[in-house]
Design an enzyme around this catalytic site. Sequence first.
Site, PDB file in Angstrom:
ATOM      1  CG  HIS A 116     -13.764 -18.302 -21.719  1.00 33.56           C
ATOM      2  ND1 HIS A 116     -12.626 -18.751 -22.367  1.00 33.56           N
ATOM      3  CD2 HIS A 116     -13.714 -16.941 -21.801  1.00 33.56           C
ATOM      4  CE1 HIS A 116     -11.949 -17.727 -22.844  1.00 33.56           C
ATOM      5  NE2 HIS A 116     -12.581 -16.609 -22.494  1.00 33.56           N
ATOM      6  CB  SER A 161     -10.093 -14.247 -22.152  1.00 36.24           C
ATOM      7  OG  SER A 161     -10.757 -14.640 -23.328  1.00 36.24           O
ATOM      8  CG  ASP A 208     -12.828 -22.052 -22.493  1.00 31.63           C
ATOM      9  OD1 ASP A 208     -13.738 -21.543 -23.180  1.00 31.63           O
ATOM     10  OD2 ASP A 208     -11.934 -21.386 -21.947  1.00 31.63           O
TER      11      ASP A 208
END
Length: 329
Positions: A295, A140, A267
Amino acid sequence: MKFQPTEPFIPAPGIRGANAQTIFASLARPTRSPPLRRERKELPDGDFVDLDSFDGPTGAPHVVVLHGLEGSSQAGYVTEVLRGAAKRGWGATAINFRSCSGEPNRLARAYHSGDTSDTLLVMADVRSRVTGPMLAVGFSLGANVLCRLLEETGDAAPVAAAVSISAPYDLDACCRKLDSGDGFLWFYRKRFLRTLKSKSRAKLRRFPGAFDLKTMQAAHTIRAFDDVVTGPLHGFQGAEHYYREASSGPRLGDIRRHTLLLSSADDPMLVTPVIPRSAPDNPFLHVVLTEHGGHVGFVGGSLLRPSFWAENQALVFFEQVLAQRLAAT
């Protein structure tokens, strides 16, 4: 040869949806890790970052791991990589970005999505003491940091290969998505803002006037928070300037190390395309886009015995790149 996953990603029964994958993964990943050595890296500006490491044998690969927004070396996705590296006889170092190790950092500033300097210093230290190839994986926010680092360093990049998992390649679009909805988007937004605001209030007690408390408290979106806190504290004019300068997506063509870009098309925090369409034009980039996974999710197996596909494929990618390097010598 472009990387192909050694097995397809099949979501665990009962958690096929994007939000189910995202939330279940954050709760179900075990956080146990190999025995770690806590080290403090002093930084040139008087601040510090804390590292959690273990060494492999002489000549073994060494994996540097970068966590996501408000994560740490204790995040389940980080410890999954650490366990996988230890199983292979490799070493590893998990970076805790400034303010993320459980102890407040010393300065008013902290970390952000484009902050590469601390990671470069850590990598230089790791490179000076390990004798095998250095690798890196980011998740991320940490994945965006890693890609920006690779873009900035180009042919001089300190790692042999890298993996970017669920990176927000377009920070502006990511924040528009997170800030625009109710339901699960509200949940993700509130979760991030809760810890960010708590840290910010503590910062103001130590650094009065660093930013405006009332404006920060009134921020109900990620963009509003970044506009009053993250951007100005780190030298940007505001959120828009920060997103433009820190986003890795427009510069992926500058990467000169084999890098796996792994994301899910569903996502919930990103907009389509989650991986920029220009990425395949760079022969150093290996794009894997799954239909499902959420995610930083990618939970396979079963609810009782989950497996974590993305972390495993990251390590398999490293094995293949290293094998190709060895065959070429």
